[in-house]
Design an enzyme around this catalytic site. Structure first.
Site: not given
Length: 573
Positions: A229, A350, A435
């Site tokens: 990320s 995600e 995610h």
């Protein structure tokens, strides 16, 4: 515009993800072990031995306290110490507004926590490796570049399983990590004009690795940086930084996007960037107060979103730490990035991590369970935004690099979605391959959601996820070892070769395989236009939500069928 909006958490379940809101319990200080004694460039240290045999050193400083005169400056050298330093406890996290995602001892959700004396790292080795020459893997944590800490990512299992050195790094966050103002340019600071102080911190950490890797049995000539990320965003920045030459030799980008802000935008001279530095400096009483005000004053000068997260530039085109050009173009240019092998990939779902807490798409049942309001809409919204994420972060970048002759680029898609169920709530559906879900698999440590981990990662899915985890650890570590991701689980060919990307899943659900991969935004648009799961109004809402991801997506998803009489996309009005 920031691509990933962190949505305020709602009560998911007292027994499940709402457990993330509980404070983490302090842990006992481990006992120093003489077998871990090492000599660094700043003095003697001793660490401890984990139950699995890993040798661990916590909270090793790589730079000095960043408060006072050191605030918004390049990191300064840390002083040497006398005697033997016990590296048994983690450093204080860098200043941040605590969120339920940062489960750290003593942190109170919504409060400013941490210390400016935070530039430290943690080292994990596979036992006493003496004067070995093991590959070094330097982890850069995520958290939108406004939160996180090294202690949330512990590398002892990865180190022992794969015979590598793992180092987890802390760096300045939020306004202390990214700030541009002429008041800083006018003083005698090093690297005049620098605005990405977080990137300077990471460069200082990598310089520390060069000086000290051998003390832990690591090879300073074989360093791989990896992050997820915002950490992956920072990996991209290091790939294009003119200051990071020869500091690393491979890069792994997990769910990273590339965006950057110009100096005029960051300062509020152009554009509509929220919390521009000119306004912040005025709120602090002028440029001469930047290093004398308290850290509480600095954070109080920023308007907050949802009471927690701050909108602010998180990568500034300062011409010092990164070139004064959009990063989105730089990372696609082999002449602009480091000539090192690269792994880049995303998770199939995600956006489910974010949409799971979005009141527009999910609801609370009996005040306990979180479920989609409309499963078809929830899955469609998650799918299209996740596919756009992947196209921008993986296909456009890897495709451009390969087209220009860079062939040591490897891509993946993480598909594991076997999270457990709790009565009417299905984490496999709600979070899917969302995610950050891949992080426990890379580290072989299933610690992500607090008390909810027992539901997400349960006995039913243990054998499959453990097998996938060991395969992923092998791919990551062998890539660090020699620039090629290898594993007994199957061949992973470079992007552009027959097969495209590797899909990472458990044997229970398709396993690991190479698949053709390389869709465009136009491909995604074509599927959206004919998707029978959603209504035309929902189609327009999804298209509208994709407009702000990039200039390309703004053009592709401005659907004519969704235009109103005043030619404004309905979902954007």
């Amino acid at each position: 515009m920031s691509i990933i909006r962190t949505l305020a958490l709602t009560g998911l379940s007292a027994a499940t993800l709402a457990a993330c809101e509980q404070q983490a319990e302090p842990e006992a200080t481990p006992e120093a072990n003489a077998a871990t004694a090492r000599t660094l460039d700043t003095g003697e240290v001793v660490g401890f031995i984990e139950e699995n045999g890993a040798h661990v050193w916590r909270g090793l400083p790589y730079a000095a306290d960043t408060s006072g005169e050191n605030r918004w400056r390049a990191p300064q050298p840390v002083g040497a110490w006398e005697g033997t330093r016990e590296a048994l406890t983690f450093s204080e996290p860098c200043p941040q507004i605590a969120t339920p995602f940062t489960q750290l001892p003593g942190f109170v959700n919504g409060e400013l926590e941490g210390s400016e004396d935070c530039l430290a790292l943690d080292v994990y080795t596979p036992g006493d490796v003496g004067e070995g020459d093991l590959p070094v893997m330097v982890w850069i944590h995520g958290g939108s570049n406004v939160s996180g800490a090294s202690q949330l990512y512990r590398g002892h299992n990865l180190a022992v399983n794969e015979n590598v050195i793992v180092i987890s790094v802390q760096y300045r966050l939020g306004p202390l990590g990214f700030f541009s103002h002429p008041g800083l340019d006018d003083d005698a600071q090093e690297l005049k004009g620098a605005a990405n102080f977080a990137i300077l911190d990471l460069i200082a950490a990598l310089e520390w690795v060069q000086r000290n890797a051998e003390a832990f049995g690591g090879d300073p000539d074989n360093v791989t940086i990896f992050g997820e990320s915002a950490g992956a965003h920072n990996v991209n920045a290091l790939l294009v930084s003119p200051l990071s030459d020869d500091l690393f030799h491979g890069a792994i980008i997990q769910s990273g996007l590339v965006s950057s802000t110009t100096i005029p935008e960051a300062r509020g001279q152009t554009g509509e960037e929220p919390n521009p530095s000119d306004i912040v400096v005025d709120a602090l009483g002028g440029a001469d107060k930047l290093r004398t005000v308290t850290v509480d004053d600095v954070f109080a000068a920023y308007e907050k979103e949802d009471g927690q997260w701050m909108n602010l530039p998180r990568m500034i085109e300062d011409g010092v730490t990164i070139p004064a050009e959009p990063m989105a173009g730089l990372v696609k240019d082999p002449s602009a990035i480091k000539d090192v092998p690269i792994i880049t990939g995303t998770n199939r779902d995600e956006m489910k991590l974010f949409f799971a807490f979005d009141e527009r798409l999910t609801k609370s049942v009996l005040g306990v369970f979180r479920v989609p309001r409309d499963k078809d809409l929830y899955n469609a919204a998650s799918e299209y935004s996740s596919r756009v994420w992947r196209t921008l972060a993986v296909h456009q970048v890897a495709g451009a690099l390969v087209d220009q002759g860079k062939y040591d680029v490897y891509t993946y898609r993480f598909d594991w979605d076997e999270g457990g169920k709790f009565l009417i709530m299905d984490l496999g559906e709600l979070l899917g391959a969302g995610h950050a879900i891949e992080i426990p698999f890379v580290f072989n440590r299933f610690d992500l959601l607090g008390d909810a981990d027992g539901i997400m990662f349960n006995d039913k899915n243990k054998e499959g996820r453990e097998g996938l985890s060991r395969a992923m650890g092998s791919y990551w570590a062998n890539f660090a070892r020699g620039g090629i991701p290898r594993s007994r689980a199957g061949s992973w060919r470079p992007y552009g070769a027959v097969g495209g990307s590797i899909v990472l899943d458990s044997e229970n659900d398709g396993g690991i395989s190479m698949q053709l991969d390389g869709e465009t935004l136009e491909d995604i648009k074509a599927d959206l236009l004919v998707d029978q799961r959603i209504t035309d109004e929902e189609r327009c809402e999804i298209a509208g939500s994709l407009l702000g991801w990039s200039d390309d997506s703004a053009e592709v998803f401005a659907l004519e069928s969704c235009q109103s009489a005043d030619d404004t996309p309905m979902a954007a009005r």
